[in-house]
Design an enzyme around this catalytic site. Structure first.
Site, PDB file in Angstrom:
ATOM      1  CG  HIS A   1      12.260  38.612   1.434  1.00 14.11           C
ATOM      2  ND1 HIS A   1      12.323  37.624   0.484  1.00 14.11           N
ATOM      3  CD2 HIS A   1      13.527  39.121   1.550  1.00 14.11           C
ATOM      4  CE1 HIS A   1      13.558  37.533   0.023  1.00 14.11           C
ATOM      5  NE2 HIS A   1      14.314  38.430   0.661  1.00 14.11           N
TER       6      HIS A   1
ATOM      7  N   GLY B   1       0.824  -1.213   0.000  1.00 13.57           N
ATOM      8  CA  GLY B   1       0.000   0.000   0.000  1.00 13.57           C
ATOM      9  C   GLY B   1       0.852   1.254   0.000  1.00 13.57           C
TER      10      GLY B   1
END
Ligand code: FAD
Ligand code: NAI
Length: 475
Positions: free
Chosen positions: A454, A190
């Site tokens: 930033h 899986g």
């Protein structure tokens, strides 16, 4: 005489315990029945999520990522560590301590909010209102009654007949969270969320990991472009991922386990692993709930039938979390718990199923909210797309994690955001901005006009939003 409550919650996972706390906050006399016992044999609240799910897996993901950074990221910073080693016992003890702290925290929250905690197996006894419920623990049975019952019994790992769990060589998530040593070869059946997260943990610690996925597509629920990038990055790290595989058998001995499977081109392969994790989905847990005694409707797959407000076919019987339709996610379970508590208290409860975030805690992380590009194409919705790579983000470079991208999908006519998809560093945190945006039905331009700090990873969200109007600055 049976003790009487306004609300009885069956199940103390993130659905049930949150529902119980919110009910109590709203002045309802509330009890929560839970049967979970931890490895020490002691009752522990928190269900799958806290005991063998979200929390312990994230603890191990963090430990293993730190370990991997030493060899793969530190050298780029000029830091060298010779012969790094990991003490698996200490790593597991740290995980266990976190689990204990958090499950104990719920006990304290129950005390603070005056939720009655009842340990044992809860079961409907008979029909009618008030509802009658029995609690069985250590051979003793207690009876209570309540005006409302909230079923939050969660889910359990799906067992494959060709690879039955033995708890030793063939394990489920709980087993794979406590390997005492790193398996040299780990097989994973899986390539879903558990397979990739726990496969990553043991791979980073040194296991050779092979993931065997039945589906032809990799991460079929994710945006295709994101899934392709994730597969590329995980494969580059060394995870061997095979899709379109058919498992024929898994045979365990005392020492190892041999898996026979057919590859997508029909070749039969026999591979031997030290351990095998079977993570092929989970099934709703309603065993021994007495649903049939009261006529509580359960669908063909075992989910309790519930409407969008989690009301079942029975008056004042509610069902939330993994045991009902929708994604099996802790935050979805909790929000349903809050919604139901508020509805019981006569308030307006609501869950926006269109704005539930999905996160896969691999490296890079994967996160999304809303529609994928392929879903929009199938639905014939006209959309604009803005995309920004972390390779053009200063903070990502400073972190030495400049991989992946952010993708915004917005309605071509109205600019309303329809989906946001991230594969990259800290996607799990970045997605929160997108969830807020979808919840407030923001346009891509709204995000494009917001000031983002930033340097930050969030600038990639800003740039992807700008990209919808074809006006990114940094690419
Ligand atoms: P559960 O957490 O399963 O709790 C149900 C509780 O009810 C259990 O304590 C159970 O013992 C008890 N119970 C059941 N029947 C009875 C009964 N008859 N009487 C008394 N008690 C009963 N989700 C995320 O959102 N983020 C993640 O990072 C994440 N990681 C995961 C990692 C792993 C390895 C696994 C397995 C799951 C993960 N999940 C994650 C999914 C998440 O754990 C589930 O969605 C969540 O726990 C569901 O909450 P729940 O309250 O519905 O059920
Ligand atoms: P899953 O549904 O995510 O993945 C199961 C995978 O197994 C699928 O890709 C499926 O195609 C495959 N599969 C099924 N049968 C198979 C077979 N016979 N052979 C090979 N492959 C087969 O389920 P998983 O990983 O077990 O997790 C269960 C749930 O737990 C998830 O649905 C998720 O909601 C939740 N979870 C959430 C996490 C998160 O939010 N970060 C982390 C871990 C689990």
């Amino acid at each position: 005489m049976a003790k009487s409550y306004d609300v009885v919650v069956i199940g103390g996972g993130p659905g049930g315990y949150v529902a119980a706390i919110r009910c109590a906050q709203l002045g309802l006399n509330t009890a929560c029945i839970d049967e979970w016992k931890n490895d020490e044999g002691k009752p522990a609240l928190g269900g799958t999520c806290l005991n063998v799910g979200c929390i312990p897996s994230k603890a191990l993901l963090e430990s293993s990522e730190n370990f991997e950074r030493i060899s793969h990221t530190f050298p780029a910073h000029g830091i060298s560590v010779s012969n790094p080693s990991i003490d698996i016992g200490k790593m597991l003890a740290r995980k266990a301590k976190i689990v204990k702290t958090l499950t104990g925290g719920i006990e304290m929250l129950f005390k603070k909010n005056k939720v009655t905690r009842l340990h044992g197996h809860g079961r409907f006894v008979g029909g009618g209102e008030p509802w009658h419920v029995e609690i069985e623990a250590d051979g003793k049975t207690e009876f209570i009654e309540a005006r409302h019952v909230i079923v939050a019994t969660g889910s359990a790992p799906r067992q494959l007949p060709v690879a039955p769990f033995d708890g030793e060589r063939i394990v489920d998530n709980a087993g794979a969270l406590k390997f005492a040593e790193v398996p040299a070869r780990l097989g994973v059946i899986g390539a879903g969320v558990i397979g990739l997260e726990l496969g990553s943990v043991w791979h980073r610690l040194g296991a050779e990991v092979t993931v065997l996925e039945a589906g032809d597509a990799f991460l079929a629920a994710a945006d295709e472009q994101v899934a392709a990038e994730a597969r590329k990055q995980l494969t580059k790290q060394g995870l061997k991922i095979h899709t379109g595989v058919k498992i024929a058998s898994a045979k365990a001995t005392k020492k190892n386990v041999t898996v026979e499977y057919q590859t997508s081109d029909g070749t039969t392969v026999k591979e031997t692993f030290d351990r095998l994790l079977v993570a092929a989905g989970r099934l709703p847990h309603t065993d021994g709930l007495g649903a049939d005694r009261v006529g509580l409707k359960v669908d063909g797959r075992g989910f309790i039938e519930a409407d969008e407000h989690c009301h079942t076919n029975l008056h004042n019987v509610w069902a939330i979390g993994d045991v009902v339709r929708g994604p099996m996610l802790a935050h979805k379970a909790s929000e349903e718990g809050v919604m139901v508590a508020e509805l019981i208290a006569g308030q307006a409860g609501h869950v926006n199923y269109g704005a539930i975030p999905f996160v896969i805690y691999t490296s890079p992380e994967i996160a999304w909210v809303g529609k994928t590009e392929q879903e929009l194409k199938i639905a014939g919705v006209a959309y604009e797309k803005g995309q920004f790579p972390f390779a053009a983000n200063g903070r990502a470079h400073a972190m030495e994690e400049a991989v992946g991208f952010v993708k915004f999908l917005a309605d071509a006519k109205t600019d309303e955001l329809l989906g946001v998809h991230i594969v990259g560093p800290h996607a799990s945190e970045l997605i929160a901005e997108a969830v807020v945006a979808l919840e407030f039905r923001a346009a891509a331009e709204d995000i494009a006009r917001i000031v983002h700090a930033h340097p930050s990873l969030a600038e990639s969200m800003h740039e992807a939003a700008l990209g919808v109007a074809k006006r990114t600055i940094h690419i």
